[in-house]
Design a protein around this motif. Structure first.
Motif, PDB file in Angstrom:
ATOM      1  N   VAL A   9      41.483  38.931   2.204  1.00 29.94           N
ATOM      2  CA  VAL A   9      40.345  39.529   2.905  1.00 29.94           C
ATOM      3  C   VAL A   9      40.809  39.768   4.338  1.00 29.94           C
ATOM      4  N   MET A  10      40.723  41.022   4.769  1.00 36.54           N
ATOM      5  CA  MET A  10      41.229  41.337   6.096  1.00 36.54           C
ATOM      6  C   MET A  10      40.257  42.196   6.893  1.00 36.54           C
ATOM      7  N   GLY A  11      40.140  41.871   8.149  1.00 34.15           N
ATOM      8  CA  GLY A  11      39.413  42.719   9.102  1.00 34.15           C
ATOM      9  C   GLY A  11      40.351  42.979  10.267  1.00 34.15           C
ATOM     10  N   LEU A  12      40.419  44.236  10.714  1.00 33.87           N
ATOM     11  CA  LEU A  12      41.399  44.571  11.750  1.00 33.87           C
ATOM     12  C   LEU A  12      40.743  44.890  13.089  1.00 33.87           C
ATOM     13  N   GLU A  13      41.407  44.474  14.143  1.00 37.45           N
ATOM     14  CA  GLU A  13      40.992  44.840  15.498  1.00 37.45           C
ATOM     15  C   GLU A  13      42.114  45.704  16.075  1.00 37.45           C
ATOM     16  N   VAL A 160      36.868  47.611  15.734  1.00 39.65           N
ATOM     17  CA  VAL A 160      36.824  46.403  14.909  1.00 39.65           C
ATOM     18  C   VAL A 160      36.242  46.743  13.542  1.00 39.65           C
ATOM     19  N   SER A 161      37.005  46.448  12.495  1.00 42.02           N
ATOM     20  CA  SER A 161      36.506  46.752  11.146  1.00 42.02           C
ATOM     21  C   SER A 161      35.775  45.548  10.574  1.00 42.02           C
ATOM     22  N   GLU A 162      34.944  45.785   9.588  1.00 34.91           N
ATOM     23  CA  GLU A 162      34.378  44.691   8.794  1.00 34.91           C
ATOM     24  C   GLU A 162      35.492  44.163   7.898  1.00 34.91           C
ATOM     25  N   PRO A 163      35.330  42.944   7.383  1.00 40.51           N
ATOM     26  CA  PRO A 163      36.400  42.390   6.527  1.00 40.51           C
ATOM     27  C   PRO A 163      36.401  43.019   5.138  1.00 40.51           C
ATOM     28  N   ASN A 202      42.798  39.857  11.147  1.00 39.35           N
ATOM     29  CA  ASN A 202      42.173  38.609  10.713  1.00 39.35           C
ATOM     30  C   ASN A 202      42.361  38.526   9.213  1.00 39.35           C
ATOM     31  N   VAL A 203      42.935  37.421   8.754  1.00 37.77           N
ATOM     32  CA  VAL A 203      43.305  37.318   7.347  1.00 37.77           C
ATOM     33  C   VAL A 203      42.755  36.031   6.752  1.00 37.77           C
ATOM     34  N   SER A 204      42.097  36.163   5.605  1.00 39.05           N
ATOM     35  CA  SER A 204      41.721  34.973   4.849  1.00 39.05           C
ATOM     36  C   SER A 204      41.944  35.288   3.381  1.00 39.05           C
ATOM     37  N   PHE A 213      33.574  33.952   2.177  1.00 40.52           N
ATOM     38  CA  PHE A 213      34.900  34.162   2.733  1.00 40.52           C
ATOM     39  C   PHE A 213      35.567  32.830   3.038  1.00 40.52           C
ATOM     40  N   GLY A 214      36.886  32.840   3.016  1.00 40.98           N
ATOM     41  CA  GLY A 214      37.630  31.663   3.424  1.00 40.98           C
ATOM     42  C   GLY A 214      37.794  31.630   4.934  1.00 40.98           C
ATOM     43  N   ARG A 216      39.693  32.107   8.330  1.00 37.82           N
ATOM     44  CA  ARG A 216      40.678  33.147   8.637  1.00 37.82           C
ATOM     45  C   ARG A 216      41.664  32.709   9.720  1.00 37.82           C
TER      46      ARG A 216
HETATM   47  P1  ADP Z   1      35.930  37.189  16.962  1.00 37.58           P
HETATM   48  O1  ADP Z   1      35.045  37.608  18.060  1.00 37.58           O
HETATM   49  O2  ADP Z   1      36.134  35.731  16.862  1.00 37.58           O
HETATM   50  O3  ADP Z   1      37.239  37.917  16.907  1.00 37.58           O
HETATM   51  P2  ADP Z   1      34.464  38.803  15.046  1.00 37.58           P
HETATM   52  O4  ADP Z   1      33.233  38.428  14.286  1.00 37.58           O
HETATM   53  O5  ADP Z   1      34.342  39.831  16.089  1.00 37.58           O
HETATM   54  O6  ADP Z   1      35.121  37.482  15.599  1.00 37.58           O
HETATM   55  O7  ADP Z   1      35.485  39.288  13.967  1.00 37.58           O
HETATM   56  C1  ADP Z   1      36.710  39.767  14.286  1.00 37.58           C
HETATM   57  C2  ADP Z   1      37.366  40.355  13.062  1.00 37.58           C
HETATM   58  O8  ADP Z   1      37.539  39.363  12.054  1.00 37.58           O
HETATM   59  C3  ADP Z   1      36.591  41.473  12.394  1.00 37.58           C
HETATM   60  O9  ADP Z   1      37.495  42.515  12.144  1.00 37.58           O
HETATM   61  C4  ADP Z   1      36.103  40.888  11.107  1.00 37.58           C
HETATM   62  O10 ADP Z   1      36.060  41.861  10.082  1.00 37.58           O
HETATM   63  C5  ADP Z   1      37.178  39.865  10.794  1.00 37.58           C
HETATM   64  N1  ADP Z   1      36.739  38.764   9.973  1.00 37.58           N
HETATM   65  C6  ADP Z   1      35.635  37.999  10.114  1.00 37.58           C
HETATM   66  N2  ADP Z   1      35.604  37.036   9.188  1.00 37.58           N
HETATM   67  C7  ADP Z   1      36.721  37.147   8.440  1.00 37.58           C
HETATM   68  C8  ADP Z   1      37.269  36.435   7.329  1.00 37.58           C
HETATM   69  N3  ADP Z   1      36.687  35.377   6.809  1.00 37.58           N
HETATM   70  N4  ADP Z   1      38.427  36.865   6.817  1.00 37.58           N
HETATM   71  C9  ADP Z   1      39.067  37.929   7.348  1.00 37.58           C
HETATM   72  N5  ADP Z   1      38.605  38.639   8.373  1.00 37.58           N
HETATM   73  C10 ADP Z   1      37.449  38.259   8.935  1.00 37.58           C
END
Ligand code: ADP
Ligand code: MG
Ligand code: ZN
Length: 482
Positions: A9-13, A160-163, A202-204, A213-214, A216
């Motif tokens: 599961v990945m979300g990218l910044e 910032v993408s959703e995960p 962000n990787v989980s 979700f796990g 990250r």
């Molecule tokens: P932060 O402010 O701590 O960086 P955010 O809620 O803004 O936290 O999330 C940052 C990034 O992490 C986003 O791209 C989101 O999609 C991703 N993210 C959030 N939870 C998880 C998760 N469990 N596994 C992978 N990516 C995640």
């Protein structure tokens, strides 16, 4: 990649440097590679009492990207101070946006193996970049660091993408698509080596079918496509192995070591920053009205995905071709310019993808600066089509035409490369070849028809490749079967 019972599961910044002339809060130039500290002033050096003034262009670019990514554009957004200390951050805080960013709730479609997947965008916000530390080591091995503030306060958009990403390949596709869009919009040069386009991931991991979700880990500073996939894959494998052993993933920041191909912990949760965000008192909230949004909307170009769909539909090109042609805006307009003069899409596409792109890539030249203009390429393709030269010769002379910028028609005339379409001339050569190859002729007539290649080759050698292939084939068959 497949991870058995588990999935990533990945979300990218993503951080994108904006192509504005000046910085986000002062008038200093954003040009890369200048003499250290030559593009600085009291504001971007963070001197006491200096005040930021927002660059309107940055807001315009944010709206532009927001619209391209189907986001809502917030009528009001707020800059905030993100507090931390580092020598490349002279103010002791970075001006960013936090609770109220400029754009939210969008999406970006990626295509993998012909299938479309929608990746949601959580937010886009504006912020300033920090300066740059330069580490030096002297001969007596003592080391010191210097700070270059040229980059300080360079405007950035953070996307910032959703995960929603599940595999490293999806993450790469997302990044490439996003980068293409930024470049299409002409708001970012996409240069990863110079840090104009960087990514934190962000990787989980979780068991397939699980809802939750796990925990990250965050991978910092992924700045080359080559490493992104490898580092994400390594990190997913690492987390799965850890969980299978009965351990648990800890929330931490990790870095990728490209030489060893591993990620390692940079700092854990207990060392995580508490940025103590609060609204920036020196800047008013940013207000964007509907009129401004509509003005910007009018400037949006056709985007890569739309162009790809149109190229497939209107020109009947396969996806493979359009992904190459339309991923670069300049290349796409080059292609369409040739097509206006030589309306055979697949022929044009083939020639561009092989011959032209090879030359452009070799010299790192952009399509709009190609020494072979669209008109010249159309001229060359016309020479091939009307039989003036063979396809083979067309390809052979291309590098020379590219180097000299010559007119293909003049070049061909000058070098005597005109295709031989004169029946009598070709027949004469065929007769000579047949006369000196009795064994091959006998074998051919006994059924070894593959030998036609041998005869074609012989005639082509005599004519230096200039015999008209269709005519040659026809005459050869007639003589051999006689
Ligand atoms: P932060 O402010 O701590 O960086 P955010 O809620 O803004 O936290 O999330 C940052 C990034 O992490 C986003 O791209 C989101 O999609 C991703 N993210 C959030 N939870 C998880 C998760 N469990 N596994 C992978 N990516 C995640
Ligand atoms: Mg983060
Ligand atoms: Zn400045």
């Amino acid at each position: 990649m497949d991870y058995g019972d588990y999935e990533g599961v990945m979300g990218l910044e993503v951080h994108a440097h904006l192509l504005t002339e000046s910085k986000i809060f002062c008038g200093c130039s954003t040009k890369f590679g200048a003499e250290p500290n030559s593009h600085t002033c009291p504001t971007c050096m963070g001197l006491p009492g200096a005040l930021p003034v927002l660059n309107r262009k940055v807001v315009e670019f944010a709206i532009k990207l927001g619209l391209a990514l189907h986001c809502s554009i917030n009528p009001r957004s707020v800059f905030a101070r993100k507090n931390y200390y580092y020598p490349d951050l002279p103010k002791g805080y970075q001006i960013s946006q936090y609770e109220e960013p400029i754009c939210g709730n969008g999406w970006l479609d990626i295509v993998m193996d012909g299938k479309t997947k929608r990746i949601r965008i959580l937010r886009i916000h504006m912020e300033e970049d920090a300066g740059k530390l330069v580490h030096e080591r002297t001969i007596d091995t003592s080391s010191y660091s210097m700070v270059d503030y040229n980059r300080s306060s360079t405007p950035l958009l953070e996307i910032v993408s959703e995960p929603d990403l599940r595999t490293p390949e999806e993450a790469t596709a997302y990044l490439k698509t996003l980068r293409d869009i930024l470049m299409y919009l002409e708001i970012c040069d996409g240069n990863m080596e110079e840090g104009s386009f960087r990514c934190d991931a962000n990787v989980s991991v979780r068991k397939k079918g699980d809802e939750a979700f796990g925990t990250r880990a965050e991978l910092k500073n992924l700045n080359s496509f080559r490493y992104i996939e490898r580092s994400l894959d390594y990190e997913i494998d690492r987390q799965i192995a850890l969980i299978k052993k009965g351990g648990s993933v800890v929330q931490e920041t990790r870095l990728f070591n490209a030489e060893q191909g591993v990620t390692y912990s940079m700092r854990g949760k207990e060392e995580a920053h508490d940025y103590r965000y609060f609204p920036e008192p020196d800047l008013l909230p940013v207000t964007v009205d509907e009129t401004w949004v509509e003005e910007v909307r009018k400037t949006l170009p056709e985007l890569p995905m739309e162009k790809m769909e149109r190229f497939m539909k209107d020109y009947g090109l396969p996806r493979y071709d359009v992904e190459i042609l339309a991923s670069d805006r300049e290349l796409a307009s080059y292609f369409e310019a040739v097509l206006k003069l030589f309306p055979e899409a697949k022929t044009v596409s083939n020639f561009i993808m092989t011959e032209l792109l090879r030359e452009l890539k070799d010299g790192n030249v952009s399509p709009k600066d190609s020494p072979v203009t669209p008109a010249r390429l159309a001229e060359l393709l016309t020479l091939i089509k009307d039989g003036t030269i063979s396809n083979k010769i067309g390809k052979e002379i291309f590098p020379e035409i590219y180097r000299t910028g010559a007119s293909p028609r003049d070049y061909v005339k000058q070098k005597g490369l005109l295709q031989i379409s004169d029946e009598g001339a070709i027949e004469g050569i065929i007769d000579a070849v047949i006369a000196r190859s009795p064994k091959e002729v006998a074998d051919f007539r006994a059924g070894k028809e593959k030998l036609i290649g041998f005869f074609v080759g012989q005639v082509m050698r005599e004519t230096k490749g200039k015999a008209n292939p269709a005519l040659l084939n026809e005459l050869l068959l007639k003589k051999l079967k006689a």
